[in-house]
Design a protein around this motif. Sequence first.
Motif: not given
Length: 136
Positions: A121-136
Amino acid sequence: MASTELARGRPRPRPLSPHLLIYKFTITMVMSIMHRITGFGLYVGVLLLAWFLIAASTDAAAFSWFTAFIDSIIGRLVLFGFTWALFNHMLGGIRHFLWDAGYALDAPAREQLTWATTIAALVLTVVTWAIGYAVR
């Protein structure tokens, strides 16, 4: 015998049942509590989603209020917590589904699965936010 004690006016002693403070907290116990807390957190997140949809459908001023909140540190923390609650609750539900099917019920597998869902759950959260910032 019990009826004679009650006839004499002495009540029977009440049975003792263990209280939460007697039990040793285990990871499965903590995650069961967290599953309930994250379920409530998801309700709060749905209110945030409703605020977004209402603000987006009204006018620019309402949407700017929402955007100002989301772009703040507190708004980002709320979104990060909501993302973690979503993944934690989802993986906890999958873990309970596996337990209901009869898998991973013995002591080492049960705790390994619980740790795996917690870390995932923690890894998926961090990965989701990292992808969100990379797409931004």
